[in-house]
Motif scaffolding. Structure first.
Motif, PDB file in Angstrom:
ATOM      1  N   SER A 104     -19.222  -0.447  87.687  1.00 35.25           N
ATOM      2  CA  SER A 104     -18.674   0.458  88.707  1.00 35.25           C
ATOM      3  C   SER A 104     -17.456   1.166  88.132  1.00 35.25           C
ATOM      4  CB  SER A 104     -18.272  -0.318  89.966  1.00 35.25           C
ATOM      5  OG  SER A 104     -17.652   0.537  90.914  1.00 35.25           O
ATOM      6  N   PHE A 105     -17.159   2.321  88.706  1.00 37.04           N
ATOM      7  CA  PHE A 105     -15.920   3.025  88.362  1.00 37.04           C
ATOM      8  C   PHE A 105     -14.935   2.982  89.529  1.00 37.04           C
ATOM      9  CE2 PHE A 105     -19.074   4.852  85.484  1.00 37.04           C
ATOM     10  CZ  PHE A 105     -18.403   4.758  84.275  1.00 37.04           C
ATOM     11  N   VAL A 106     -15.187   2.093  90.478  1.00 36.85           N
ATOM     12  CA  VAL A 106     -14.294   1.895  91.621  1.00 36.85           C
ATOM     13  C   VAL A 106     -13.569   0.568  91.396  1.00 36.85           C
ATOM     14  CG1 VAL A 106     -14.107   1.670  94.126  1.00 36.85           C
ATOM     15  CG2 VAL A 106     -15.887   3.153  93.127  1.00 36.85           C
ATOM     16  N   ASP A 107     -12.270   0.622  91.134  1.00 31.48           N
ATOM     17  CA  ASP A 107     -11.529  -0.593  90.774  1.00 31.48           C
ATOM     18  C   ASP A 107     -11.608  -1.674  91.847  1.00 31.48           C
ATOM     19  OD1 ASP A 107     -10.750   0.210  88.247  1.00 31.48           O
ATOM     20  OD2 ASP A 107      -8.868   1.107  88.928  1.00 31.48           O
TER      21      ASP A 107
ATOM     22  N   THR B 199     -20.591   2.506  99.305  1.00 26.80           N
ATOM     23  CA  THR B 199     -21.072   3.592 100.152  1.00 26.80           C
ATOM     24  C   THR B 199     -21.852   4.588  99.306  1.00 26.80           C
ATOM     25  OG1 THR B 199     -19.115   4.977  99.801  1.00 26.80           O
ATOM     26  CG2 THR B 199     -19.012   3.357 101.597  1.00 26.80           C
ATOM     27  N   ASP B 200     -22.617   5.452  99.968  1.00 22.94           N
ATOM     28  CA  ASP B 200     -23.373   6.465  99.244  1.00 22.94           C
ATOM     29  C   ASP B 200     -22.451   7.410  98.479  1.00 22.94           C
ATOM     30  OD1 ASP B 200     -25.668   5.327 100.205  1.00 22.94           O
ATOM     31  OD2 ASP B 200     -26.140   6.933 101.629  1.00 22.94           O
ATOM     32  N   SER B 201     -21.324   7.746  99.072  1.00 22.42           N
ATOM     33  CA  SER B 201     -20.401   8.663  98.394  1.00 22.42           C
ATOM     34  C   SER B 201     -19.790   8.006  97.157  1.00 22.42           C
ATOM     35  CB  SER B 201     -19.298   9.130  99.355  1.00 22.42           C
ATOM     36  OG  SER B 201     -18.528   8.042  99.808  1.00 22.42           O
ATOM     37  N   GLN B 202     -19.499   6.714  97.250  1.00 20.33           N
ATOM     38  CA  GLN B 202     -18.981   6.004  96.078  1.00 20.33           C
ATOM     39  C   GLN B 202     -20.055   5.878  94.998  1.00 20.33           C
ATOM     40  OE1 GLN B 202     -17.787   2.498  98.233  1.00 20.33           O
ATOM     41  NE2 GLN B 202     -15.602   2.963  98.015  1.00 20.33           N
ATOM     42  N   TRP B 203     -21.286   5.687  95.404  1.00 18.98           N
ATOM     43  CA  TRP B 203     -22.386   5.606  94.449  1.00 18.98           C
ATOM     44  C   TRP B 203     -22.569   6.947  93.735  1.00 18.98           C
ATOM     45  CZ3 TRP B 203     -24.578   3.023  91.076  1.00 18.98           C
ATOM     46  CH2 TRP B 203     -25.911   3.153  90.684  1.00 18.98           C
ATOM     47  N   ARG B 204     -22.473   8.031  94.495  1.00 19.35           N
ATOM     48  CA  ARG B 204     -22.556   9.358  93.875  1.00 19.35           C
ATOM     49  C   ARG B 204     -21.391   9.564  92.900  1.00 19.35           C
ATOM     50  NH1 ARG B 204     -25.162  14.109  94.600  1.00 19.35           N
ATOM     51  NH2 ARG B 204     -26.311  13.294  96.380  1.00 19.35           N
ATOM     52  N   TYR B 205     -20.209   9.094  93.273  1.00 21.85           N
ATOM     53  CA  TYR B 205     -19.044   9.193  92.378  1.00 21.85           C
ATOM     54  C   TYR B 205     -19.296   8.419  91.081  1.00 21.85           C
ATOM     55  CZ  TYR B 205     -14.460   8.103  90.432  1.00 21.85           C
ATOM     56  OH  TYR B 205     -13.403   7.921  89.565  1.00 21.85           O
ATOM     57  N   ASN B 206     -19.877   7.216  91.200  1.00 20.51           N
ATOM     58  CA  ASN B 206     -20.202   6.437  90.003  1.00 20.51           C
ATOM     59  C   ASN B 206     -21.178   7.188  89.104  1.00 20.51           C
ATOM     60  OD1 ASN B 206     -18.557   4.234  90.525  1.00 20.51           O
ATOM     61  ND2 ASN B 206     -20.164   3.033  91.519  1.00 20.51           N
ATOM     62  N   LEU B 207     -22.178   7.809  89.718  1.00 23.09           N
ATOM     63  CA  LEU B 207     -23.176   8.543  88.944  1.00 23.09           C
ATOM     64  C   LEU B 207     -22.568   9.784  88.300  1.00 23.09           C
ATOM     65  CD1 LEU B 207     -26.210   8.241  91.389  1.00 23.09           C
ATOM     66  CD2 LEU B 207     -25.855   7.008  89.230  1.00 23.09           C
TER      67      LEU B 207
ATOM     68  N   GLN C 154     -20.705  12.141  83.185  1.00 21.97           N
ATOM     69  CA  GLN C 154     -19.661  12.896  82.492  1.00 21.97           C
ATOM     70  C   GLN C 154     -19.306  12.265  81.147  1.00 21.97           C
ATOM     71  OE1 GLN C 154     -16.523  13.028  85.417  1.00 21.97           O
ATOM     72  NE2 GLN C 154     -17.543  14.609  86.651  1.00 21.97           N
ATOM     73  N   LEU C 155     -19.517  10.964  81.030  1.00 18.15           N
ATOM     74  CA  LEU C 155     -19.259  10.256  79.771  1.00 18.15           C
ATOM     75  C   LEU C 155     -20.378  10.484  78.760  1.00 18.15           C
ATOM     76  CD1 LEU C 155     -17.892   6.864  81.153  1.00 18.15           C
ATOM     77  CD2 LEU C 155     -16.580   8.691  80.038  1.00 18.15           C
ATOM     78  N   LYS C 156     -21.506  11.016  79.215  1.00 17.90           N
ATOM     79  CA  LYS C 156     -22.649  11.348  78.368  1.00 17.90           C
ATOM     80  C   LYS C 156     -23.147  10.171  77.513  1.00 17.90           C
ATOM     81  CE  LYS C 156     -21.549  16.310  77.934  1.00 17.90           C
ATOM     82  NZ  LYS C 156     -21.588  16.462  79.342  1.00 17.90           N
ATOM     83  N   PRO C 157     -23.395   9.018  78.117  1.00 23.31           N
ATOM     84  CA  PRO C 157     -23.986   7.923  77.339  1.00 23.31           C
ATOM     85  C   PRO C 157     -25.417   8.272  76.959  1.00 23.31           C
ATOM     86  CG  PRO C 157     -24.036   7.376  79.659  1.00 23.31           C
ATOM     87  CD  PRO C 157     -23.258   8.673  79.547  1.00 23.31           C
TER      88      PRO C 157
END
Length: 388
Positions: free
Chosen positions: A124-127, A169-177, A182-185
């Protein structure tokens, strides 16, 4: 030749994890020596006709647990020991790592050891969620780890995410995606959080402390995952795995799904030789004792290793299960030829799935079928109906 090495050490235990792991970092040196001895004792594992089909396509995967708990010196001893037993040109050499174990020196050491692929457990990118999961890194450390690995020369990076838990939440999931793309793995693995009985989360669920989200909620997040990654150019090649191109599909993990022989070293690791599946017991101290003292104590192989010979029925069911996990699907023509007696039992259900659109043709022929994109979330139920 595909080799997996399990590193069972963790500095902390994640809330959702039920993989075999321990906090006893003091036994790392003895453990490395034990793994090398196991490799030596199983040096003839790949002396089979099946291995010849994978000639020149070797992989080494060091997973866990947390492999990055090992020091550079311990990793060096481990890798040198394995390569002395299995001298191969590893086309894909993966190590899993925790983001906050990565610094430039460590990353450069991995490159020097021949590692060419790193799998980072970002989740996750949500601390707030990382703290709840009991992860020991922050979102910023995960982003920094990707940059450090690239600066060191690792050009194949896979990142893991988790969806389908009550806080997300869906919005947090979209933020993670958004953040992960953006990191382009080169590769992304995304898993629905499971509730395993042996995990801390499993215990909280049993006590009524944790309530998982509904199946519809999780299915919506899975669909968002598929659509968003597709829009960013990622190819879905398995239920939980996406690559930026065919070149970056995991060769090692794909060997499991294609039923290619593989050797697993370390407690909890599984092996498969084409006819028999074996696994080391989840017992670190017993494992070290066996490979350290077995000549003196005369301990039997069953002290540490268990195995089962697969029946023809098992092989048929595994062909269905492993094949339909992949977006490449199953060649049912080959399946009919290899297992005619079992294929008759599933023909009717197979026709129902094809007519309903749950299974769709892959390629130009009429024998290869895969689970349709919109039904991958319920793949397990489809697969079960095709078991004999």
């Amino acid at each position: 030749m595909h080799i997996y090495v399990h590193i069972p050490f963790c500095r902390t235990f994640c809330r959702y994890c039920s993989f075999y792991s321990v906090k006893g970092l003091g036994s790392r040196d003895d453990y490395v020596k034990a793994v090398i001895k196991e490799a030596e004792s199983r040096s003839r594992f790949f002396d089979t006709p099946a291995d010849k089909t994978e000639k020149g396509c070797h992989t080494l995967y060091i997973g866990g647990g947390t492999p990055s708990c090992l020091t550079v010196a311990q990793l060096t001893e481990l890798i040198d020991g394995i390569k002395s037993v299995f001298p191969a040109d590893f086309k894909e050499f993966t190590i899993e790592a925790n983001p906050n174990d990565i610094n430039l020196d460590y990353a450069e050491a991995l490159v020097a050891l021949g590692v060419n692929r790193v799998s980072l457990g970002v989740q996750s990118f949500v601390d707030e969620h990382l703290i709840w999961m009991n992860r020991r890194h922050t979102a910023a450390e995960a982003i920094s780890a990707v940059e450090l690995l690239r600066n060191a020369g690792i050009n194949n990076i896979s990142l893991d995410l988790i969806f389908g838990y009550s806080l997300l939440t869906d919005s947090q999931w979209r933020y993670n995606l958004q953040t992960i793309t953006q990191l382009k793995p080169n590769h992304i693995s995304a898993y629905q959080m499971s509730i395993d009985p042996g995990s801390p989360l499993g215990k909280q669920y049993e006590q009524g402390v944790y309530t998982p989200p509904s199946d519809d909620y999780c299915a919506r997040q899975y669909s968002l995952l598929q659509d968003y990654l597709l829009s960013k150019g990622y190819l879905q090649y398995e239920i939980s795995n996406f690559a930026i191109s065919d070149e970056y599909c995991s060769i090692h993990n794909s060997s499991y799904w294609r039923k290619v022989p593989y050797l697993g070293l370390g407690p909890g690791a599984h092996s498969y030789n084409g006819m028999e599946r074996s696994w080391n017991k989840n017992n670190l101290s017993g494992y070290i004792k066996y490979y350290k003292d077995r000549l003196n104590d005369g301990l039997p192989l069953g002290y540490i290793l268990e195995s089962e010979v697969l029946s023809k029925e098992d092989m048929f069911n595994e062909s269905i299960m492993l094949g339909l996990r992949r977006c490449h699907g199953v060649d049912f023509g080959l399946l009919r030829a290899e297992f005619p007696e079992f294929f008759k039992e599933i023909e009717r259900q197979l026709s129902v799935y094809i007519e309903s659109g749950k299974l769709v043709p892959v390629g130009s022929g009429d024998r290869q079928y895969a689970i349709a994109k919109g039904y991958l979330f319920v793949a397990d139920s489809i697969i079960r109906e095709l078991f004999v």
